[in-house]
Scaffold this motif. Structure first.
Motif, PDB file in Angstrom:
ATOM      1  N   GLY A   1     -31.526  84.998 -49.090  1.00  0.00           N
ATOM      2  CA  GLY A   1     -32.606  84.014 -49.074  1.00  0.00           C
ATOM      3  C   GLY A   1     -33.970  84.634 -48.838  1.00  0.00           C
ATOM      4  O   GLY A   1     -34.111  85.856 -48.757  1.00  0.00           O
ATOM      5  N   SER A   2     -34.961  83.761 -48.726  1.00  0.00           N
ATOM      6  CA  SER A   2     -36.349  84.202 -48.559  1.00  0.00           C
ATOM      7  C   SER A   2     -37.020  83.467 -47.409  1.00  0.00           C
ATOM      8  O   SER A   2     -36.659  82.324 -47.085  1.00  0.00           O
ATOM      9  CB  SER A   2     -37.148  83.936 -49.846  1.00  0.00           C
ATOM     10  N   LEU A   3     -37.984  84.140 -46.814  1.00  0.00           N
ATOM     11  CA  LEU A   3     -38.845  83.554 -45.804  1.00  0.00           C
ATOM     12  C   LEU A   3     -40.240  84.136 -45.974  1.00  0.00           C
ATOM     13  O   LEU A   3     -40.393  85.274 -46.451  1.00  0.00           O
ATOM     14  CB  LEU A   3     -38.360  83.857 -44.387  1.00  0.00           C
ATOM     15  N   ARG A   4     -41.232  83.375 -45.541  1.00  0.00           N
ATOM     16  CA  ARG A   4     -42.604  83.865 -45.556  1.00  0.00           C
ATOM     17  C   ARG A   4     -43.182  83.737 -44.159  1.00  0.00           C
ATOM     18  O   ARG A   4     -43.247  82.640 -43.603  1.00  0.00           O
ATOM     19  CB  ARG A   4     -43.457  83.084 -46.551  1.00  0.00           C
ATOM     20  N   LEU A   5     -43.580  84.870 -43.595  1.00  0.00           N
ATOM     21  CA  LEU A   5     -44.223  84.890 -42.288  1.00  0.00           C
ATOM     22  C   LEU A   5     -45.739  84.915 -42.469  1.00  0.00           C
ATOM     23  O   LEU A   5     -46.249  85.534 -43.412  1.00  0.00           O
ATOM     24  CB  LEU A   5     -43.793  86.113 -41.486  1.00  0.00           C
TER      25      LEU A   5
END
Length: 120
Positions: free
Chosen positions: A15-19
């Motif tokens: 999956g992906s995340l954006r900080l």
């Protein structure tokens, strides 16, 4: 000067995340902005960095999967994390080299950390 990080959470492998991290307060200029991470039982390590002229560097373990970017007008830095792996699980911290005023020298400031957990 305060740095506020956000965007962590639980995500499945792949999956992906954006900080995101926003600097506020008395800021004349910001040179390098960086993301570090610290996994349980391990030392804090540099993940990615970006200069005010947008030069970037990455840890070998995240090259091709993570992308660091910044908005100089908004004093923000972001970390787009794709194809996340279990070994990316850690608390992520932003750091910025900030010059508060033209009369002062730059100093390093840290955000409070945001937890990223990669698990199915």
């Amino acid at each position: 000067v305060q740095l506020q990080a956000s965007g962590g959470g639980l995500v499945q492998p792949g999956g992906s995340l954006r900080l995101s991290c926003a600097a506020s307060g008395s800021i004349f200029s910001i040179n390098v902005m960086e993301w570090y991470r610290q996994a349980p039982g391990r030392q804090r390590e540099l993940v990615a960095g970006i200069t005010s002229s947008y030069s970037t560097n990455y840890a070998d373990s995240v090259k091709g999967r993570f992308t660091i970017s910044r908005n100089n007008a908004k004093n923000t830095v972001s970390l787009q994390m794709n194809n996340l792996k279990a070994e990316d699980t850690a608390v992520y911290y932003c750091k910025a080299s900030v010059r508060p005023s033209i009369e002062t020298m730059p100093d390093d400031y840290w955000g409070q950390g945001t937890l990223v957990t990669v698990s199915s």
